[in-house]
Design an enzyme around this catalytic site. Structure first.
Site, PDB file in Angstrom:
ATOM      1  N   GLU A 132       0.845  -1.209   0.000  1.00 37.83           N
ATOM      2  CA  GLU A 132       0.000   0.000   0.000  1.00 37.83           C
ATOM      3  C   GLU A 132       0.875   1.252   0.000  1.00 37.83           C
ATOM      4  O   GLU A 132       0.568   2.247  -0.677  1.00 37.83           O
ATOM      5  CB  GLU A 132      -0.931   0.015   1.219  1.00 37.83           C
ATOM      6  N   THR A 171      -3.656   3.049   5.504  1.00 39.33           N
ATOM      7  CA  THR A 171      -5.012   2.901   6.066  1.00 39.33           C
ATOM      8  C   THR A 171      -5.105   1.905   7.216  1.00 39.33           C
ATOM      9  O   THR A 171      -6.139   1.828   7.882  1.00 39.33           O
ATOM     10  CB  THR A 171      -5.986   2.427   4.967  1.00 39.33           C
TER      11      THR A 171
HETATM   12  O1  0O3 Z   1      -2.685  -3.691   4.260  1.00 41.76           O
HETATM   13  P1  0O3 Z   1      -2.761  -5.042   4.921  1.00 41.76           P
HETATM   14  O2  0O3 Z   1      -1.405  -5.684   4.977  1.00 41.76           O
HETATM   15  O3  0O3 Z   1      -3.440  -4.986   6.241  1.00 41.76           O
HETATM   16  O4  0O3 Z   1      -3.635  -5.901   3.920  1.00 41.76           O
HETATM   17  P2  0O3 Z   1      -4.637  -7.107   4.080  1.00 41.76           P
HETATM   18  O5  0O3 Z   1      -4.287  -7.972   5.215  1.00 41.76           O
HETATM   19  O6  0O3 Z   1      -4.735  -7.742   2.742  1.00 41.76           O
HETATM   20  O7  0O3 Z   1      -6.025  -6.446   4.455  1.00 41.76           O
HETATM   21  C1  0O3 Z   1      -6.710  -5.620   3.575  1.00 41.76           C
HETATM   22  C2  0O3 Z   1      -6.297  -4.196   3.731  1.00 41.76           C
HETATM   23  C3  0O3 Z   1      -5.925  -3.514   2.478  1.00 41.76           C
HETATM   24  C4  0O3 Z   1      -6.136  -4.039   1.294  1.00 41.76           C
HETATM   25  C5  0O3 Z   1      -5.299  -2.196   2.497  1.00 41.76           C
HETATM   26  O8  0O3 Z   1      -5.990  -1.319   3.300  1.00 41.76           O
HETATM   27 FE1  SF4 Z   2      -8.051  -1.599   3.610  1.00 41.46          FE
HETATM   28 FE2  SF4 Z   2      -9.845  -0.422   5.115  1.00 41.46          FE
HETATM   29 FE3  SF4 Z   2     -10.247  -0.727   2.505  1.00 41.46          FE
HETATM   30 FE4  SF4 Z   2     -10.337  -2.788   4.144  1.00 41.46          FE
HETATM   31  S1  SF4 Z   2     -11.754  -1.046   4.124  1.00 41.46           S
HETATM   32  S2  SF4 Z   2      -9.305  -2.732   2.198  1.00 41.46           S
HETATM   33  S3  SF4 Z   2      -8.737  -2.310   5.601  1.00 41.46           S
HETATM   34  S4  SF4 Z   2      -8.701   0.542   3.456  1.00 41.46           S
END
Ligand code: 0O3
Ligand code: SF4
Length: 317
Positions: A132, A171
């Site tokens: 990200e 985020t």
């Molecule tokens: O960003 P993160 O490593 O927490 O990603 P995950 O575990 O795939 O969870 C979804 C969150 C995301 C896509 C970015 O906010």
């Molecule tokens: Fe990432 Fe929040 Fe979006 Fe889930 S809702 S993918 S945690 S930014």
């Protein structure tokens, strides 16, 4: 038969899939339906092996970079977002691509662009190397985004003009740690502009609040999630900081250290935003097999966020 010891299992809510993950997984499934296999996915669609393997079984091919994809198959960009150069390259190669970047991550991309257009240099609070962060920093030219990971990092950055700065964040950060970093930025650069608080999303905030609500009354906390999942790892830290010394990340039930569970009377269970509910149920069942379990739901918020999939997947044909 030996009597099972009583155990209260506090189940955090909200937990598990957020709207962005739900949408991203749907995008891959719908792309497979629309175009057939193989559909390529750049990076794990979300950071969870179980989810990735399930999609792989249906015909998704996971790669890290676009140059591993053929020109003539569709490619999906993961929920974490991509640098601008990635869709640009896909366009140049005339590939079909679908961007599964969470709209709340895209919102941060837009913020960065807006500040840049206003002539501000950016400070991003986030974890170096996380996809990200690479994606968000990659919205702007090299050198336009300075990364800080800790309060200490704030003293080390050397912006072009300290009076013309803005900040943005990943985020999935710890709400409390980020507040301290924002305060340090504002103390060093009083003119810095940014969001009201930070760019941490609703799902991250709610999952951390739910952990805080149970951490004080449990002997152990299990967070279901992957080691590369930022939001899941933050839940473990929040559990520890809120008073539960034994807070552990487990990908699924077979990773639970049952020796560490000996003698406990209560356990907290939650799941990161990329961990599916089947894995939560698997963990609960594993406890039921060993303890006389009473499940208590601790709900600190209700979520009703839903994101539409991109139009190309909603259109017939
Ligand atoms: O960003 P993160 O490593 O927490 O990603 P995950 O575990 O795939 O969870 C979804 C969150 C995301 C896509 C970015 O906010
Ligand atoms: Fe990432 Fe929040 Fe979006 Fe889930 S809702 S993918 S945690 S930014």
């Amino acid at each position: 038969m030996e009597q099972k010891a009583p155990l209260t299992l506090y189940l955090a809510a909200p937990r598990g899939f957020c709207a962005g993950v739900d949408r991203a997984v749907k995008i891959v499934e719908m792309a497979l339906q629309k175009w057939g296999a193989p559909v390529y996915v750049r990076h794990e669609i979300v950071h969870n092996k179980f989810v990735v393997e399930g999609l792989r079984d249906k015909g998704a091919v996971f790669v890290e970079e676009l140059d591993e994809c053929p020109d003539d198959r569709p490619v999906i960009f993961s929920a974490h977002g991509v640098p601008k150069s990635v869709p640009a390259e896909a366009r140049r190669r005339e590939m079909i691509f679908v961007d599964a970047t969470c709209p709340l991550v895209s919102k941060v991309h837009v913020e960065a662009e807006r500040h840049h257009a206003a002539g501000l240099q950016m400070v991003m609070i986030g974890h170096a190397g996380h996809p990200e962060v690479l994606g968000t920093m990659g919205q702007l030219p090299e050198g336009e985004v300075l990364l800080v990971e800790t309060v200490e990092d704030v003293t080390g950055i050397a912006p072009r003009d300290p009076a013309r700065l803005a900040f943005i964040t990943q985020t999935t950060l710890s709400v409390d740690d980020t507040a301290a970093i924002v305060a340090a930025l504002q103390a060093r650069f009083p003119a810095i502009v940014g969001p009201a608080k930070e760019d941490i999303c609703y799902a991250t905030t709610n999952r951390q609040a739910a952990v805080k609500a149970i951490a004080g009354r449990i002997d152990a906390l299990l967070v279901i999630g992957a080691p590369n999942s930022s939001n899941s790892r933050r839940l473990v830290e929040v559990g520890r900081a809120a008073g539960c010394d034994y807070s552990q990340l487990v990908m699924r039930a077979d990773q639970i250290d049952w020796r560490a569970m000996q003698g406990i009377r209560s356990v907290g269970v939650t799941a990161g935003a990329s961990a599916p509910e089947v894995l939560v149920n698997e963990v609960i069942d594993a406890f039921r097999a060993r303890y006389d379990v009473t499940v208590e739901l601790v709900e600190t918020a209700r979520e009703n966020v839903e994101f539409k999939v991109p139009r190309v997947l909603r259109e017939p044909g």
